[in-house]
Design a protein around this motif. Structure first.
Motif, PDB file in Angstrom:
ATOM      1  N   THR A  58       0.851  -1.187   0.000  1.00 18.87           N
ATOM      2  CA  THR A  58       0.000   0.000   0.000  1.00 18.87           C
ATOM      3  C   THR A  58       0.888   1.239   0.000  1.00 18.87           C
ATOM      4  OG1 THR A  58      -1.691  -1.190   1.241  1.00 18.87           O
ATOM      5  CG2 THR A  58      -1.839   1.203   1.251  1.00 18.87           C
ATOM      6  N   TYR A  59       0.494   2.235  -0.770  1.00 15.78           N
ATOM      7  CA  TYR A  59       1.212   3.510  -0.814  1.00 15.78           C
ATOM      8  C   TYR A  59       0.184   4.637  -0.905  1.00 15.78           C
ATOM      9  CZ  TYR A  59       0.337   3.411  -5.844  1.00 15.78           C
ATOM     10  OH  TYR A  59      -0.265   3.360  -7.075  1.00 15.78           O
ATOM     11  N   ILE A  60       0.618   5.848  -0.644  1.00 15.59           N
ATOM     12  CA  ILE A  60      -0.273   7.003  -0.716  1.00 15.59           C
ATOM     13  C   ILE A  60      -0.192   7.588  -2.128  1.00 15.59           C
ATOM     14  CG2 ILE A  60      -0.818   9.278   0.239  1.00 15.59           C
ATOM     15  CD1 ILE A  60      -1.217   6.876   2.152  1.00 15.59           C
ATOM     16  N   ALA A  97       6.062   9.617   1.429  1.00 16.41           N
ATOM     17  CA  ALA A  97       6.114   8.517   2.390  1.00 16.41           C
ATOM     18  C   ALA A  97       6.409   7.195   1.682  1.00 16.41           C
ATOM     19  CB  ALA A  97       4.788   8.424   3.126  1.00 16.41           C
ATOM     20  N   PRO A  98       7.051   6.269   2.384  1.00 16.09           N
ATOM     21  CA  PRO A  98       7.291   4.945   1.805  1.00 16.09           C
ATOM     22  C   PRO A  98       6.000   4.130   1.746  1.00 16.09           C
ATOM     23  CG  PRO A  98       8.103   5.036   4.052  1.00 16.09           C
ATOM     24  CD  PRO A  98       7.628   6.415   3.710  1.00 16.09           C
ATOM     25  N   ALA A  99       6.064   3.016   1.057  1.00 18.65           N
ATOM     26  CA  ALA A  99       4.942   2.075   1.029  1.00 18.65           C
ATOM     27  C   ALA A  99       4.895   1.354   2.379  1.00 18.65           C
ATOM     28  CB  ALA A  99       5.126   1.081  -0.105  1.00 18.65           C
ATOM     29  N   HIS A 100       3.804   0.644   2.612  1.00 20.70           N
ATOM     30  CA  HIS A 100       3.651  -0.095   3.866  1.00 20.70           C
ATOM     31  C   HIS A 100       2.702  -1.272   3.650  1.00 20.70           C
ATOM     32  CE1 HIS A 100      -0.382   1.595   4.545  1.00 20.70           C
ATOM     33  NE2 HIS A 100       0.126   2.720   4.066  1.00 20.70           N
ATOM     34  N   SER A 101       2.472  -2.033   4.682  1.00 19.02           N
ATOM     35  CA  SER A 101       1.530  -3.167   4.689  1.00 19.02           C
ATOM     36  C   SER A 101       1.778  -4.180   3.571  1.00 19.02           C
ATOM     37  CB  SER A 101       0.093  -2.645   4.604  1.00 19.02           C
ATOM     38  OG  SER A 101      -0.177  -1.716   5.614  1.00 19.02           O
ATOM     39  N   PRO A 102       3.014  -4.682   3.428  1.00 20.11           N
ATOM     40  CA  PRO A 102       3.276  -5.652   2.360  1.00 20.11           C
ATOM     41  C   PRO A 102       2.575  -6.984   2.616  1.00 20.11           C
ATOM     42  CG  PRO A 102       5.161  -5.510   3.811  1.00 20.11           C
ATOM     43  CD  PRO A 102       4.194  -4.451   4.260  1.00 20.11           C
ATOM     44  N   ARG A 103       2.190  -7.638   1.529  1.00 22.65           N
ATOM     45  CA  ARG A 103       1.578  -8.968   1.569  1.00 22.65           C
ATOM     46  C   ARG A 103       2.303  -9.837   0.557  1.00 22.65           C
ATOM     47  NH1 ARG A 103      -0.301  -6.850   5.533  1.00 22.65           N
ATOM     48  NH2 ARG A 103      -2.484  -6.363   5.916  1.00 22.65           N
TER      49      ARG A 103
END
Length: 116
Positions: free
Chosen positions: A34-36, A68-74
């Motif tokens: 997820t990214y903004i 901002a960096p990406a987050h919540s990797p799957r």
């Protein structure tokens, strides 16, 4: 006769070299993060069937000074995914197991590499 046998053997070896790396070097499945987005809303990025042992800098967050960096990797691939806080697989890292590996919003990333 020897020349023909040598040519056949060389052609067979060449054919084998072309087929082995492509089937063994890609992970199967998808990796999500997820990214903004530009409008400020959360967006989902996907890497499908990634090439193994090659660093992927996430295009949406590649510039540390721009957002901002990406987050919540799957990690839904059959390979181990190692995520990095910086572009070009640099900085702190965290490993996500195959098929079920995931991270929370606190796990920030800008690049990833897959084990195969």
């Amino acid at each position: 006769m020897r020349l023909r046998n040598a040519a056949v053997a060389a052609f067979g070896a060449f054919t084998l070299l072309l087929t082995v790396p492509t089937s063994a070097s890609a992970a199967t499945g998808e990796f999500r993060y997820t990214y903004i987005g530009l409008d400020g809303s959360p967006q989902v990025g996907v890497i499908e069937n990634p090439v193994g042992r090659e660093c992927f800098t996430l295009p949406e967050v590649q510039d540390p000074g721009a957002g901002a960096p990406a987050h919540s990797p799957r990690n839904r691939t059959d390979a181990t995914a190692t995520v990095f806080t910086g572009p070009d697989c640099e900085g702190d890292y965290f490993t996500l197991r195959p098929f079920t590996g995931r991270g929370s919003e606190r796990l920030e990333l800008r690049s990833v590499v897959f084990s195969h």
